[in-house]
Design an enzyme around this catalytic site. Structure first.
Site, PDB file in Angstrom:
ATOM      1  N   HIS A 261       2.953   2.000  37.191  1.00 15.78           N
ATOM      2  CA  HIS A 261       2.484   1.261  38.358  1.00 15.78           C
ATOM      3  C   HIS A 261       2.211   2.156  39.566  1.00 15.78           C
ATOM      4  CE1 HIS A 261       4.122  -1.681  35.650  1.00 15.78           C
ATOM      5  NE2 HIS A 261       5.359  -1.283  35.864  1.00 15.78           N
TER       6      HIS A 261
ATOM      7  N   TYR B 213      15.270  -5.824  28.271  1.00 11.44           N
ATOM      8  CA  TYR B 213      14.885  -4.775  27.323  1.00 11.44           C
ATOM      9  C   TYR B 213      15.675  -4.800  26.008  1.00 11.44           C
ATOM     10  CZ  TYR B 213      12.573  -3.114  31.540  1.00 11.44           C
ATOM     11  OH  TYR B 213      11.783  -3.033  32.658  1.00 11.44           O
TER      12      TYR B 213
ATOM     13  N   GLU C 112      -1.069   2.480  25.503  1.00  9.99           N
ATOM     14  CA  GLU C 112      -0.034   2.127  26.495  1.00  9.99           C
ATOM     15  C   GLU C 112       0.861   1.039  25.889  1.00  9.99           C
ATOM     16  OE1 GLU C 112      -1.789   0.017  29.745  1.00  9.99           O
ATOM     17  OE2 GLU C 112       0.075  -0.075  30.920  1.00  9.99           O
TER      18      GLU C 112
ATOM     19  N   HIS D 245       4.497  -1.412  26.559  1.00  8.64           N
ATOM     20  CA  HIS D 245       5.613  -1.877  27.384  1.00  8.64           C
ATOM     21  C   HIS D 245       6.460  -2.820  26.551  1.00  8.64           C
ATOM     22  CE1 HIS D 245       3.888  -0.088  30.899  1.00  8.64           C
ATOM     23  NE2 HIS D 245       2.723  -0.603  30.548  1.00  8.64           N
ATOM     24  N   ILE D 246       7.750  -2.632  26.643  1.00  8.00           N
ATOM     25  CA  ILE D 246       8.679  -3.471  25.884  1.00  8.00           C
ATOM     26  C   ILE D 246       8.620  -4.902  26.404  1.00  8.00           C
ATOM     27  CG2 ILE D 246      11.148  -3.842  25.416  1.00  8.00           C
ATOM     28  CD1 ILE D 246      11.391  -0.685  25.693  1.00  8.00           C
ATOM     29  N   SER D 247       8.618  -5.030  27.721  1.00  5.00           N
ATOM     30  CA  SER D 247       8.582  -6.364  28.339  1.00  5.00           C
ATOM     31  C   SER D 247       7.138  -6.793  28.589  1.00  5.00           C
ATOM     32  CB  SER D 247       9.345  -6.336  29.669  1.00  5.00           C
ATOM     33  OG  SER D 247       8.666  -5.507  30.602  1.00  5.00           O
TER      34      SER D 247
ATOM     35  N   ARG E 297       4.131  -5.030  38.840  1.00 14.96           N
ATOM     36  CA  ARG E 297       4.094  -4.596  37.434  1.00 14.96           C
ATOM     37  C   ARG E 297       2.766  -4.947  36.757  1.00 14.96           C
ATOM     38  NH1 ARG E 297       9.431  -2.816  36.539  1.00 14.96           N
ATOM     39  NH2 ARG E 297      10.878  -4.064  37.742  1.00 14.96           N
TER      40      ARG E 297
ATOM     41  N   ASN F  66      14.054   6.049  32.728  1.00 13.86           N
ATOM     42  CA  ASN F  66      15.053   5.006  32.441  1.00 13.86           C
ATOM     43  C   ASN F  66      14.985   4.449  31.021  1.00 13.86           C
ATOM     44  OD1 ASN F  66      16.214   5.010  35.116  1.00 13.86           O
ATOM     45  ND2 ASN F  66      14.295   4.076  35.780  1.00 13.86           N
TER      46      ASN F  66
ATOM     47  N   ASP G 267      -4.637  10.848  35.149  1.00 15.62           N
ATOM     48  CA  ASP G 267      -5.515  12.028  35.151  1.00 15.62           C
ATOM     49  C   ASP G 267      -5.217  12.940  33.961  1.00 15.62           C
ATOM     50  OD1 ASP G 267      -6.895  11.286  37.407  1.00 15.62           O
ATOM     51  OD2 ASP G 267      -5.926  12.722  38.753  1.00 15.62           O
TER      52      ASP G 267
HETATM   53  C1  DQA Z   1       8.443  -1.063  31.118  1.00  9.53           C
HETATM   54  C2  DQA Z   1       7.996  -1.993  32.253  1.00  9.53           C
HETATM   55  C3  DQA Z   1       7.982  -1.259  33.581  1.00  9.53           C
HETATM   56  O1  DQA Z   1       7.552  -2.130  34.614  1.00  9.53           O
HETATM   57  C4  DQA Z   1       9.381  -0.774  33.918  1.00  9.53           C
HETATM   58  O2  DQA Z   1       9.357  -0.034  35.113  1.00  9.53           O
HETATM   59  C5  DQA Z   1      10.000  -0.007  32.820  1.00  9.53           C
HETATM   60  C6  DQA Z   1       9.791  -0.428  31.426  1.00  9.53           C
HETATM   61  C7  DQA Z   1       8.568  -1.803  29.787  1.00  9.53           C
HETATM   62  O3  DQA Z   1       8.651  -1.116  28.768  1.00  9.53           O
HETATM   63  O4  DQA Z   1       8.588  -3.031  29.736  1.00  9.53           O
HETATM   64  O5  DQA Z   1      10.759   0.924  33.053  1.00  9.53           O
HETATM   65  O6  DQA Z   1       7.472  -0.057  30.966  1.00  9.53           O
END
Ligand code: DQA
Length: 162
Positions: A80, A22, A98, A100-102, A111, A10, A87
């Site tokens: 999640h 986002y 790692e 995450h935008i949010s 989450r 997505n 792995d």
């Molecule tokens: C995300 C946060 C995830 O929980 C969510 O499923 C996403 C985007 C983020 O970039 O904030 O698709 O990874």
């Protein structure tokens, strides 16, 4: 040095999906923003996005043979749920960050769980598109000196208005 930027399900819908979370900028803008930053840092970046867990595992495994120096990964919803991604990152032993935008820790309970966190050298959340630049900076420093930057200052990002 070359880094792989992996985005999960997505994230190709950035700009369309939940803009209140986002933002309005697209995946294309994200790629351009990261590519410009990489240029200023003198490193190469390659992008991969997929909505399929196995394709993401394949991309991580390919990174091993192509000798990438680091992987910035936003596994999106697979963060999640996916033992397979964790792995794969563990298997290839390529330093990963790692992103995450949010701010995932301030959203729904599910989450707050991340299967990849323990196999990543750095985690950046809630900084919008800037988080990718921050994560890349972390990996550059890690590749050069085996540690994260002391002063984790946010990196300027012109196009990301969030
Ligand atoms: C995300 C946060 C995830 O929980 C969510 O499923 C996403 C985007 C983020 O970039 O904030 O698709 O990874």
């Amino acid at each position: 040095m070359k880094f792989l930027i992996i985005n999960g399900p997505n994230l190709n819908f950035l700009g369309i999906r939940e803009p209140e979370i986002y933002g309005n900028n697209t995946y294309r803008t994200l790629k351009r923003t990261v590519a410009r930053h990489a240029k200023t840092r003198g490193v190469k970046v390659k992008f991969f996005q997929s909505n399929h867990e196995g394709a993401l595992v394949d991309a991580i495994q390919r990174a091993y043979f192509k000798k990438f120096d680091g992987i910035v990964i936003n596994p999106a919803a697979y963060t999640h749920t996916s033992v397979a991604l964790a792995d794969a990152l563990k298997a290839v032993k390529i330093p990963a960050a790692e992103v995450h935008i949010s701010n995932v820790s301030a959203r729904e309970e599910f989450r707050k769980i991340s299967y990849v966190r323990s196999v990543c050298v750095s985690t950046v959340t809630g900084e919008g598109f800037n988080g990718y630049l921050h994560a890349l900076n972390d990996l550059i420093e890690y590749a050069r000196n085996g540690k994260l930057p002391q002063n984790n200052e946010k990196t300027a990002c012109q196009e990301n208005k969030r």
